[in-house]
Scaffold this motif. Structure first.
Motif, PDB file in Angstrom:
ATOM      1  N   TYR A   1       4.153  -7.595  -9.767  1.00 43.48           N
ATOM      2  CA  TYR A   1       5.573  -7.302  -9.878  1.00 43.48           C
ATOM      3  C   TYR A   1       6.405  -8.335  -9.111  1.00 43.48           C
ATOM      4  O   TYR A   1       5.895  -9.014  -8.216  1.00 43.48           O
ATOM      5  CB  TYR A   1       5.864  -5.916  -9.310  1.00 43.48           C
TER       6      TYR A   1
ATOM      7  N   GLU B   1       3.212  -8.038  -5.152  1.00 38.33           N
ATOM      8  CA  GLU B   1       4.558  -8.510  -5.471  1.00 38.33           C
ATOM      9  C   GLU B   1       4.618 -10.013  -5.244  1.00 38.33           C
ATOM     10  O   GLU B   1       4.167 -10.517  -4.209  1.00 38.33           O
ATOM     11  CB  GLU B   1       5.609  -7.842  -4.597  1.00 38.33           C
TER      12      GLU B   1
ATOM     13  N   ARG C   1       0.828  -1.205   0.000  1.00 36.50           N
ATOM     14  CA  ARG C   1       0.000   0.000   0.000  1.00 36.50           C
ATOM     15  C   ARG C   1       0.865   1.259   0.000  1.00 36.50           C
ATOM     16  O   ARG C   1       0.403   2.326  -0.365  1.00 36.50           O
ATOM     17  CB  ARG C   1      -0.913   0.007   1.224  1.00 36.50           C
ATOM     18  N   GLU C   2       2.098   1.120   0.439  1.00 37.31           N
ATOM     19  CA  GLU C   2       3.031   2.240   0.494  1.00 37.31           C
ATOM     20  C   GLU C   2       3.894   2.255  -0.765  1.00 37.31           C
ATOM     21  O   GLU C   2       4.160   1.204  -1.345  1.00 37.31           O
ATOM     22  CB  GLU C   2       3.931   2.110   1.735  1.00 37.31           C
ATOM     23  N   PRO C   3       4.360   3.421  -1.193  1.00 33.59           N
ATOM     24  CA  PRO C   3       5.187   3.506  -2.400  1.00 33.59           C
ATOM     25  C   PRO C   3       6.482   2.695  -2.288  1.00 33.59           C
ATOM     26  O   PRO C   3       7.128   2.666  -1.248  1.00 33.59           O
ATOM     27  CB  PRO C   3       5.506   4.997  -2.510  1.00 33.59           C
ATOM     28  N   LEU C   4       6.824   2.033  -3.381  1.00 36.39           N
ATOM     29  CA  LEU C   4       8.084   1.305  -3.500  1.00 36.39           C
ATOM     30  C   LEU C   4       8.488   1.343  -4.966  1.00 36.39           C
ATOM     31  O   LEU C   4       7.704   0.943  -5.843  1.00 36.39           O
ATOM     32  CB  LEU C   4       7.934  -0.143  -3.024  1.00 36.39           C
ATOM     33  N   ASN C   5       9.671   1.861  -5.247  1.00 41.81           N
ATOM     34  CA  ASN C   5      10.162   1.966  -6.624  1.00 41.81           C
ATOM     35  C   ASN C   5       9.156   2.671  -7.541  1.00 41.81           C
ATOM     36  O   ASN C   5       8.908   2.248  -8.668  1.00 41.81           O
ATOM     37  CB  ASN C   5      10.510   0.601  -7.199  1.00 41.81           C
ATOM     38  N   LYS C   6       8.551   3.734  -7.028  1.00 39.77           N
ATOM     39  CA  LYS C   6       7.585   4.556  -7.772  1.00 39.77           C
ATOM     40  C   LYS C   6       6.290   3.822  -8.110  1.00 39.77           C
ATOM     41  O   LYS C   6       5.570   4.199  -9.027  1.00 39.77           O
ATOM     42  CB  LYS C   6       8.223   5.138  -9.037  1.00 39.77           C
ATOM     43  N   HIS C   7       5.990   2.772  -7.379  1.00 40.36           N
ATOM     44  CA  HIS C   7       4.724   2.056  -7.528  1.00 40.36           C
ATOM     45  C   HIS C   7       4.014   2.073  -6.176  1.00 40.36           C
ATOM     46  O   HIS C   7       4.652   2.095  -5.130  1.00 40.36           O
ATOM     47  CB  HIS C   7       4.953   0.598  -7.948  1.00 40.36           C
ATOM     48  N   VAL C   8       2.692   2.035  -6.201  1.00 40.74           N
ATOM     49  CA  VAL C   8       1.903   2.000  -4.972  1.00 40.74           C
ATOM     50  C   VAL C   8       0.657   1.158  -5.246  1.00 40.74           C
ATOM     51  O   VAL C   8       0.174   1.095  -6.379  1.00 40.74           O
ATOM     52  CB  VAL C   8       1.546   3.431  -4.484  1.00 40.74           C
ATOM     53  N   ASN C   9       0.149   0.492  -4.210  1.00 36.26           N
ATOM     54  CA  ASN C   9      -1.021  -0.380  -4.321  1.00 36.26           C
ATOM     55  C   ASN C   9      -0.820  -1.450  -5.398  1.00 36.26           C
ATOM     56  O   ASN C   9      -1.491  -1.465  -6.428  1.00 36.26           O
ATOM     57  CB  ASN C   9      -2.293   0.433  -4.602  1.00 36.26           C
TER      58      ASN C   9
END
Length: 69
Positions: A64, A28, A17-25
């Protein structure tokens, strides 16, 4: 004789739910297996089943995978 089975590792989906590598929601795909179980097809089999579940049951349009070299 022991009936206790040894675990070989784990695999699954995690929802971020938090941003990671410019992705969110996003979902993985992740897995980790003990080294002695590498090369036996467990990662391929688990990943195929997990992706199938994510796309068909969770209606994910993208899943991802992130690697840590």
């Amino acid at each position: 004789m022991s009936l206790l089975a040894e675990g070989i590792g784990w695999a699954g989906l995690k929802y971020f739910r938090e941003p990671l590598n410019k992705h969110v929601n996003f979902y993985e795909l992740g897995y980790r297996f003990k080294r002695k179980h590498w090369g036996k097809g467990f990662a391929t089999e688990a990943s195929t089943a997990i992706l199938d579940y994510g796309f068909k049951n969770l209606n994910a349009d993208k899943i991802y995978a992130i690697t840590d070299p």
